[in-house]
Design a protein around this motif. Structure first.
Motif, PDB file in Angstrom:
ATOM      1  N   ASN A  82     -47.930  51.324  25.990  1.00 21.99           N
ATOM      2  CA  ASN A  82     -46.921  50.582  25.381  1.00 21.99           C
ATOM      3  C   ASN A  82     -45.897  50.553  25.839  1.00 21.99           C
ATOM      4  O   ASN A  82     -45.244  51.307  26.650  1.00 21.99           O
ATOM      5  CB  ASN A  82     -47.143  50.813  23.717  1.00 21.99           C
ATOM      6  N   MET A  83     -44.865  49.335  25.577  1.00 22.40           N
ATOM      7  CA  MET A  83     -43.775  49.104  26.245  1.00 22.40           C
ATOM      8  C   MET A  83     -42.437  49.200  25.305  1.00 22.40           C
ATOM      9  O   MET A  83     -42.769  48.248  24.083  1.00 22.40           O
ATOM     10  CB  MET A  83     -43.985  47.959  26.994  1.00 22.40           C
ATOM     11  N   VAL A  84     -41.545  49.752  25.659  1.00 20.11           N
ATOM     12  CA  VAL A  84     -40.222  49.473  24.936  1.00 20.11           C
ATOM     13  C   VAL A  84     -39.616  48.344  25.922  1.00 20.11           C
ATOM     14  O   VAL A  84     -39.184  48.569  26.793  1.00 20.11           O
ATOM     15  CB  VAL A  84     -39.342  50.572  24.748  1.00 20.11           C
ATOM     16  N   PHE A  85     -39.258  47.288  25.207  1.00 19.13           N
ATOM     17  CA  PHE A  85     -38.700  46.108  26.093  1.00 19.13           C
ATOM     18  C   PHE A  85     -37.206  46.503  26.220  1.00 19.13           C
ATOM     19  O   PHE A  85     -36.662  46.938  25.317  1.00 19.13           O
ATOM     20  CB  PHE A  85     -38.992  44.830  25.087  1.00 19.13           C
ATOM     21  N   GLN A  86     -36.514  45.695  27.273  1.00 21.28           N
ATOM     22  CA  GLN A  86     -35.165  45.940  27.318  1.00 21.28           C
ATOM     23  C   GLN A  86     -34.156  45.420  26.168  1.00 21.28           C
ATOM     24  O   GLN A  86     -33.215  46.174  26.057  1.00 21.28           O
ATOM     25  CB  GLN A  86     -35.028  44.816  28.590  1.00 21.28           C
ATOM     26  N   VAL A 146     -36.396  52.444  16.133  1.00 16.61           N
ATOM     27  CA  VAL A 146     -37.703  51.931  15.490  1.00 16.61           C
ATOM     28  C   VAL A 146     -38.603  51.246  16.609  1.00 16.61           C
ATOM     29  O   VAL A 146     -39.924  51.175  16.398  1.00 16.61           O
ATOM     30  CB  VAL A 146     -37.158  50.663  14.724  1.00 16.61           C
ATOM     31  N   ALA A 147     -38.220  50.699  17.631  1.00 14.38           N
ATOM     32  CA  ALA A 147     -38.888  50.141  18.847  1.00 14.38           C
ATOM     33  C   ALA A 147     -39.670  51.243  19.358  1.00 14.38           C
ATOM     34  O   ALA A 147     -40.853  50.803  19.826  1.00 14.38           O
ATOM     35  CB  ALA A 147     -37.865  49.571  19.906  1.00 14.38           C
ATOM     36  N   ILE A 148     -39.333  52.356  19.609  1.00 16.63           N
ATOM     37  CA  ILE A 148     -40.016  53.486  19.847  1.00 16.63           C
ATOM     38  C   ILE A 148     -41.010  53.888  18.954  1.00 16.63           C
ATOM     39  O   ILE A 148     -42.343  53.993  19.365  1.00 16.63           O
ATOM     40  CB  ILE A 148     -39.234  54.669  20.483  1.00 16.63           C
ATOM     41  N   ALA A 149     -40.854  53.932  17.773  1.00 18.34           N
ATOM     42  CA  ALA A 149     -41.752  54.334  16.891  1.00 18.34           C
ATOM     43  C   ALA A 149     -42.598  53.264  16.469  1.00 18.34           C
ATOM     44  O   ALA A 149     -43.821  53.618  16.489  1.00 18.34           O
ATOM     45  CB  ALA A 149     -40.964  54.605  15.454  1.00 18.34           C
ATOM     46  N   ARG A 150     -42.461  52.008  16.869  1.00 17.51           N
ATOM     47  CA  ARG A 150     -43.558  50.867  16.773  1.00 17.51           C
ATOM     48  C   ARG A 150     -44.729  51.180  17.833  1.00 17.51           C
ATOM     49  O   ARG A 150     -45.697  50.610  17.585  1.00 17.51           O
ATOM     50  CB  ARG A 150     -42.824  49.808  17.073  1.00 17.51           C
ATOM     51  N   LEU A 154     -48.926  54.026  17.821  1.00 17.38           N
ATOM     52  CA  LEU A 154     -50.477  53.717  18.247  1.00 17.38           C
ATOM     53  C   LEU A 154     -50.772  54.743  19.156  1.00 17.38           C
ATOM     54  O   LEU A 154     -52.157  54.676  19.853  1.00 17.38           O
ATOM     55  CB  LEU A 154     -50.183  52.309  19.280  1.00 17.38           C
ATOM     56  N   GLU A 155     -50.261  55.841  19.406  1.00 16.99           N
ATOM     57  CA  GLU A 155     -50.469  56.995  20.083  1.00 16.99           C
ATOM     58  C   GLU A 155     -51.013  56.552  21.663  1.00 16.99           C
ATOM     59  O   GLU A 155     -51.965  56.752  22.170  1.00 16.99           O
ATOM     60  CB  GLU A 155     -51.621  57.619  19.648  1.00 16.99           C
TER      61      GLU A 155
END
Lengths: 368, 285
Positions: A82-86, A146-150, A154-155
């Motif tokens: 999964n990706m945390v976007f800029q 929150v973006a990281i938790a999102r 999904l592990e």
């Protein structure tokens, strides 16, 4: 005992856009549970690597393996990354709980299970009870978490972070560096982080790859990159350095004497690299490796000594600098010791600087 | 506020105020007063609601209005269904020059008058027209086929006329959706339909609603297309207003029709806004 499989393994990854090559045969593997950073100037191809791992771009050649399995045929919505976007790309049309629960809903999890996992995640990022809030009610740092938790609910096997701190102000960025590292330890997940900010990479990473023009210049720990740069690019890009260009005048093994284009004679070392007399060379010396003295005799034990005068003093607390102008008119940046002995230093005052030859890092110049 | 600024503001607002009062407010007041006039004898009038009573008691009028409203809703839905993929393609999938060219191609038909565009459809659809000829030439039809003067032809004309007014707001709202948000949807396991349902459509909702309102109002108030492409059975409410004013010379009833149209269409728009949870400020702003 067998070594555990790396979480992420890229093999000769290449991406061409038309005639230009954005990523050129890059290979690396990331140990499970580690924090891996790709550090490079903008346009070096680091985002392209990240988008290939996430599945938004298809590599021209090479392979990407996650936990030993190639994911080239797996579409982005099925990859265990999964990706945390800029700019975080939180869904503005949903509240926080729905944002975090989005991936779980897509997995077909039941409502109570989703609610429980979302609450757990909010607890973990230290923001319990904000589930019903709207995205635009949160501060920058909260959105970040929150973006990281999102992603983390999904592990994923690997979490990709694309310069997520870029949009934050300096103070918050400093704070989030520490926090990101703590979150990574808390979730015990492999993080792949890309950034152009060396301090972010140096502070947080277990391993850093310095990237330039589509290739990895050097891969190693923060200390390796800082103290033992293997290429001129790394020496210049990671940390501050004074830079001279010149020609090798004398070579004794790894110890060199270099005559700079401005006429100075410098001692330098080239650990692990072979330079011969007559080579064009570039020498890097860190500002904190240079000693200041008002009396030349104090520097007698250094093999490189230059006399000049103070051009300016750049006061920046503990990171204050003195800019010394040498007789040829070139500037040398020197870290100002905070012991108080140079507190009275003024502009134009005569000053001596010196360093030992092994602090000077010499590289063959690729272009004249 | 200084006197100079005040004068500037008044001067700037004057054309707008003149336009609003002379062309919208005053005629509507006049229309309203006219609609309240009952004719009791030759040149003898009384004030009352007789005209409105006539509308509500005469089934033809209400049925025509209901039919017009239903057809307009249908035209709006069809326009939305066709315009949404087109807008998504323009806003999200093409870049640079191709994008402006496509947008221009949506715009170009509107440089000619609606009358000419409607004639274009007549040339295509009529008995001796292009499509009929093509069908006969390929042997799919034995004789000339008449495709004009029915509800389907009228619907085609209405949708075609309204396309641009749906595409423009949709492209604008879809354009403001960050690509990364769509990518994040995929990244977190979303599939195409789920992203459309949970991310793209909620984001585009203000555009969808504002486009739909404009298209619905344009269809409801359209006179030309139903008249030219519609058949004997496709009576449109505007045609009834026309016939009251021009054919029957019953201005009082015509004015009441006009007012009913205004009230009922406003009610429908209000209901749609309430149903979709949108506000007029949000969709028009």
């Amino acid at each position: 005992m067998t070594t555990p499989l790396p979480d992420l393994d890229c093999d000769a990854l290449t991406k061409r856009f038309g005639a230009s090559t954005a990523v050129d045969h890059v290979s690396f593997s990331v140990r499970a549970g580690s924090f891996f950073s790709i550090l490079g100037p903008s346009g070096c191809g680091k985002t392209t690597i990240m988008r290939m791992i996430a599945g938004f771009l298809e590599p021209s050649s090479g392979d990407i393996r996650i936990k030993g399995r190639s994911v080239l045929d797996v579409p982005p919505n099925k990859r265990p990354v999964n990706m945390v976007f800029q700019h975080l790309a939180l869904f503005p049309m949903m509240n926080i709980a729905d944002n975090i629960g989005y991936g779980l809903r897509r997995k077909g999890m039941t409502k109570p299970a989703i609610a429980r996992k979302v609450d757990e995640a909010l607890e973990r990022i230290g923001l319990p009870g904000i589930g019903a809030r709207r995205v635009d009610e949160l501060s920058g740092g909260q959105k970040q978490r929150v973006a990281i938790a999102r992603c983390m609910v999904l592990e994923p096997d690997v979490l990709l972070l694309d310069e997520p701190l870029g949009a934050l102000d300096l103070k918050l960025r400093e704070h989030m560096k520490v926090e990101l590292k703590a979150l990574q330890t808390a979730f015990d997940t492999t993080f792949v982080y890309i950034t152009h900010d060396q301090s972010e990479a140096l502070v947080m990473s277990d391993t850093i790859a310095v990237m330039n023009a589509g290739r990895f210049e050097q891969m190693g720990t923060a200390r390796d990159l800082y103290y033992r740069p293997q290429t001129a690019f790394v020496a210049g890009f990671v940390g501050d350095a004074n830079r001279w260009q010149g020609r090798v005048a004398r070579a004794e093994g790894e110890a060199l004497e270099i005559k700079t284009d401005t006429g100075l004679m410098l001692r330098a070392a080239s650990p692990g690299r072979k330079l011969t007399v007559g080579d064009r060379a570039e020498v890097f010396v860190r500002p904190e490796a240079i000693r200041l003295a008002e009396d030349a005799a104090e520097l007698a034990h250094f093999d490189t000594r230059i006399s000049g005068h103070v051009a300016t003093i750049l006061f920046n607390g503990a990171a204050s600098r003195v800019i010394v102008t040498d007789p040829s008119g070139a500037d040398i940046g020197v870290t100002l010791p905070q012991s108080g002995e140079f507190a009275h230093l003024t502009r134009g005052a005569p000053i001596h600087v010196g360093w030992s030859g092994d602090q000077g890092n010499a590289f063959v110049m690729t272009r004249p | 506020m200084r006197a100079g600024q005040k004068l500037g503001l008044i001067l700037l607002l004057t054309p707008l105020l003149l336009w609003l009062s002379l062309l919208i407010i005053i005629p509507h007041i006049d229309l309203f007063l006219l609609s309240l006039r009952e004719r009791v004898g030759v040149r003898q009038y009384e004030t009352g609601l007789a005209n409105y009573r006539t509308i509500l008691t005469e089934p033809l009028y209400m049925v025509t209005f209901a039919r017009t409203a239903m057809m307009s809703v249908l035209a709006t839905i069809l326009t939305l269904l066709i315009a949404f993929p087109v807008s998504y393609y323009i806003a999200k999938l093409v870049r640079g020059r191709a994008r402006s060219v496509l947008f221009l191609m949506c715009l170009v038909p509107f440089w000619v008058s609606e009358l000419v565009r409607t004639f274009g459809w007549m040339i295509l659809l009529r008995e001796s027209g292009v499509i009929s000829g093509l069908l006969q030439w390929t042997g799919l039809a034995a004789g000339p086929v008449e495709m004009l003067y029915n509800d389907a032809a009228m619907m085609v004309g209405l949708v075609y006329t309204s396309m641009l007014f749906m595409v423009v707001p949709l492209v604008t709202t879809l354009d403001s959706l960050d690509d990364a948000v769509i990518e994040a949807g995929y990244d977190l396991g979303g599939s195409g339909p789920s992203i459309l349902r949970e991310i793209v459509i909620p984001h585009a909702m203000p555009g969808i609603v504002s486009g739909s309102i404009v298209v619905f109002m344009l269809s409801l108030g359209n006179y030309l297309t139903p008249t030219m492409l519609g058949g004997k059975d496709s009576l449109w409410f505007t045609q009834m207003i026309y016939s009251q004013f021009i054919v029957r010379f019953n201005w009082e009833l015509g004015a009441a029709f006009g007012f009913m149209l205004l009230i009922l269409s406003s009610l429908i728009v209000w209901a749609v806004l309430r149903l979709t949870g949108q506000t007029l400020e949000k969709t028009m702003g």
